[in-house]
Design an enzyme around this catalytic site. Structure first.
Site, PDB file in Angstrom:
ATOM      1  N   LEU A  39      46.765 134.213 -57.123  1.00 38.60           N
ATOM      2  CA  LEU A  39      47.454 135.084 -56.166  1.00 38.60           C
ATOM      3  C   LEU A  39      47.305 136.561 -56.522  1.00 38.60           C
ATOM      4  CD1 LEU A  39      50.765 133.086 -55.539  1.00 38.60           C
ATOM      5  CD2 LEU A  39      48.552 132.897 -54.375  1.00 38.60           C
ATOM      6  N   HIS A  40      47.099 137.363 -55.495  1.00 36.14           N
ATOM      7  CA  HIS A  40      47.024 138.818 -55.635  1.00 36.14           C
ATOM      8  C   HIS A  40      47.947 139.435 -54.585  1.00 36.14           C
ATOM      9  CE1 HIS A  40      44.514 138.451 -52.119  1.00 36.14           C
ATOM     10  NE2 HIS A  40      43.627 137.719 -52.774  1.00 36.14           N
ATOM     11  N   GLY A  42      47.457 140.631 -51.767  1.00 36.85           N
ATOM     12  CA  GLY A  42      47.237 140.171 -50.391  1.00 36.85           C
ATOM     13  C   GLY A  42      48.091 138.947 -50.105  1.00 36.85           C
ATOM     14  N   HIS A  43      48.019 137.964 -51.001  1.00 39.97           N
ATOM     15  CA  HIS A  43      48.863 136.769 -50.834  1.00 39.97           C
ATOM     16  C   HIS A  43      50.351 137.162 -50.848  1.00 39.97           C
ATOM     17  CE1 HIS A  43      45.262 134.915 -53.010  1.00 39.97           C
ATOM     18  NE2 HIS A  43      45.296 134.218 -51.906  1.00 39.97           N
ATOM     19  N   GLY A 153      46.250 135.607 -43.431  1.00 42.25           N
ATOM     20  CA  GLY A 153      45.788 136.991 -43.546  1.00 42.25           C
ATOM     21  C   GLY A 153      44.635 137.301 -42.594  1.00 42.25           C
ATOM     22  N   GLN A 154      44.650 138.501 -42.081  1.00 41.04           N
ATOM     23  CA  GLN A 154      43.557 138.986 -41.218  1.00 41.04           C
ATOM     24  C   GLN A 154      42.246 139.104 -41.996  1.00 41.04           C
ATOM     25  OE1 GLN A 154      43.377 139.458 -38.041  1.00 41.04           O
ATOM     26  NE2 GLN A 154      41.453 140.617 -37.895  1.00 41.04           N
ATOM     27  N   ASP A 156      40.777 136.865 -43.517  1.00 39.49           N
ATOM     28  CA  ASP A 156      39.980 135.721 -43.084  1.00 39.49           C
ATOM     29  C   ASP A 156      40.157 135.587 -41.564  1.00 39.49           C
ATOM     30  OD1 ASP A 156      39.167 134.183 -45.799  1.00 39.49           O
ATOM     31  OD2 ASP A 156      41.129 135.105 -46.002  1.00 39.49           O
ATOM     32  N   VAL A 182      45.221 143.397 -47.151  1.00 38.81           N
ATOM     33  CA  VAL A 182      45.664 144.290 -48.233  1.00 38.81           C
ATOM     34  C   VAL A 182      44.439 144.657 -49.059  1.00 38.81           C
ATOM     35  CG1 VAL A 182      47.117 144.483 -50.291  1.00 38.81           C
ATOM     36  CG2 VAL A 182      47.962 143.278 -48.264  1.00 38.81           C
TER      37      VAL A 182
HETATM   38  P1  AMP Z   1      43.086 132.040 -50.049  1.00 36.28           P
HETATM   39  O1  AMP Z   1      43.918 131.821 -51.259  1.00 36.28           O
HETATM   40  O2  AMP Z   1      41.903 132.912 -50.285  1.00 36.28           O
HETATM   41  O3  AMP Z   1      42.765 130.763 -49.308  1.00 36.28           O
HETATM   42  O4  AMP Z   1      43.978 132.870 -49.051  1.00 36.28           O
HETATM   43  C1  AMP Z   1      45.256 132.417 -48.662  1.00 36.28           C
HETATM   44  C2  AMP Z   1      45.784 133.295 -47.563  1.00 36.28           C
HETATM   45  O5  AMP Z   1      45.875 134.641 -48.032  1.00 36.28           O
HETATM   46  C3  AMP Z   1      44.854 133.332 -46.345  1.00 36.28           C
HETATM   47  O6  AMP Z   1      45.642 133.318 -45.161  1.00 36.28           O
HETATM   48  C4  AMP Z   1      44.127 134.628 -46.510  1.00 36.28           C
HETATM   49  O7  AMP Z   1      43.687 135.192 -45.291  1.00 36.28           O
HETATM   50  C5  AMP Z   1      45.215 135.489 -47.139  1.00 36.28           C
HETATM   51  N1  AMP Z   1      44.614 136.629 -47.849  1.00 36.28           N
HETATM   52  C6  AMP Z   1      43.636 136.579 -48.787  1.00 36.28           C
HETATM   53  N2  AMP Z   1      43.286 137.828 -49.171  1.00 36.28           N
HETATM   54  C7  AMP Z   1      44.064 138.676 -48.444  1.00 36.28           C
HETATM   55  C8  AMP Z   1      44.177 140.095 -48.372  1.00 36.28           C
HETATM   56  N3  AMP Z   1      43.427 140.904 -49.109  1.00 36.28           N
HETATM   57  N4  AMP Z   1      45.080 140.619 -47.517  1.00 36.28           N
HETATM   58  C9  AMP Z   1      45.864 139.809 -46.736  1.00 36.28           C
HETATM   59  N5  AMP Z   1      45.797 138.466 -46.761  1.00 36.28           N
HETATM   60  C10 AMP Z   1      44.915 137.906 -47.599  1.00 36.28           C
END
Ligand code: AMP
Length: 291
Positions: A39-40, A42-43, A153-154, A156, A182
């Site tokens: 997690l970062h 954005g998450h 998140g936008q 993706d 983010v």
């Molecule tokens: P992931 O762990 O990469 O599958 O992402 C999980 C959720 O976090 C998805 O809905 C992504 O679109 C969202 N997400 C990933 N990176 C970002 C970011 N930089 N900003 C906003 N949402 C994000």
């Protein structure tokens, strides 16, 4: 640092159902934030959004094997559950669901959820089976948690469009909330995969954002020549260093099909491999919107 309460961490579907039932009995609305962990910020912005809008926030942490078309990518994907739980505590998540693959995919399972057409272009063209893995696991998570709201998140953008379509087409009683991308202070979209970038690759990766912003600016200034704009973006990206461009496209935000002319809102989407790392980014542009 604000005081934080560690969320409850569970690994089975039965435990999730029990905790969510308790929350429901307490009259709480329930939201889910599906993630693959590492997690970062954005998450965390999605979790904060969920916290603001609902009384009970479930974060799922599952590196979903069925959405990986490359076994090496799956093997290398960062797994940092303890740190993820700590991070969830700082933003007020109530429950972390971190299932093993065998909990999600039991022997004999043969059912999948497939969204057609809008999964064909962009990442769909380059990652066969990816979106079927995503929609199947998200549908399962919705059935397990039965949330009122789900946060994506936008970053993706195609995934968010596909999930919205699935929810609408299958009458799933879930409100899909899509949160802005983010970024790092220098503009790089945050991604769990950024951890794999060397310092040189990390600075090269800024070319994605530069290309997107350049095109958005050009459209705001009146440019409408799709082909030339795409060529310029490709030039910006390839002149930053060695890379493999999967796609640079200007598409209709609803159908995700390439546009021939820019006469309304468009999505500009990019996927580029830098070293061993595949990065995506996008920008929504509406030429009719005031600058
Ligand atoms: P992931 O762990 O990469 O599958 O992402 C999980 C959720 O976090 C998805 O809905 C992504 O679109 C969202 N997400 C990933 N990176 C970002 C970011 N930089 N900003 C906003 N949402 C994000």
């Amino acid at each position: 640092m604000t005081a934080s309460i560690r969320p409850v961490v569970v690994h089975t579907i039965a435990e999730v159902r029990g905790h969510v039932a308790d929350a429901r009995r307490a009259g709480k609305t329930v939201s889910v934030v599906p993630t693959m962990g590492a997690l970062h910020d954005g998450h965390l912005s999605l979790i904060r959004g969920a916290r603001d809008r609902s009384g009970y926030v479930v974060v799922t942490v599952f590196v979903n094997p069925t959405q990986f078309n490359d076994p090496e990518d799956l093997a290398d994907y960062p797994r940092t559950l303890d740190a993820d739980v700590d991070a969830c505590a700082t933003v007020g998540a109530d429950l972390v669901f971190a299932p093993a693959a065998r909990e999600m995919y039991r022997p004999g399972a043969v059912t999948t959820v497939r969204v057609s057409r809008i999964t064909d272009p962009l990442c769909g063209r380059h990652r066969p089976g990816h979106f079927e893995g995503v929609t199947t696991v998200v549908a399962k998570l919705f059935n397990i948690v039965q949330p009122d709201m789900a946060f994506f998140g936008q970053k993706d953008a195609q995934q968010a469009t596909v999930i919205r379509r699935m929810v609408d087409d299958l009458d799933m009683p879930v409100e899909v909330v899509v949160c802005p991308t983010v970024r790092e202070p220098d503009g790089l979209a945050m991604s769990s995969r950024n951890a794999h970038l060397s310092p040189e690759e990390r600075s090269q990766a800024l070319s994605l954002r530069r290309a997107l912003q350049g095109a958005a600016r050009a459209i705001a200034e009146g440019r409408r020549d799709v082909g030339a704009l795409i060529d310029e973006m490709r030039g910006t990206i390839s002149s930053a260093g060695p890379c493999e461009i999967d796609y640079v496209e200007i598409v209709d935000p609803g159908t995700l099909e390439a546009v021939e002319a820019i006469d309304g809102a468009v999505l500009i989407a990019i996927a580029v491999g830098i070293g061993q790392t595949r990065l995506i980014d996008n920008i929504a542009v509406d030429p009719a919107a005031p600058a």
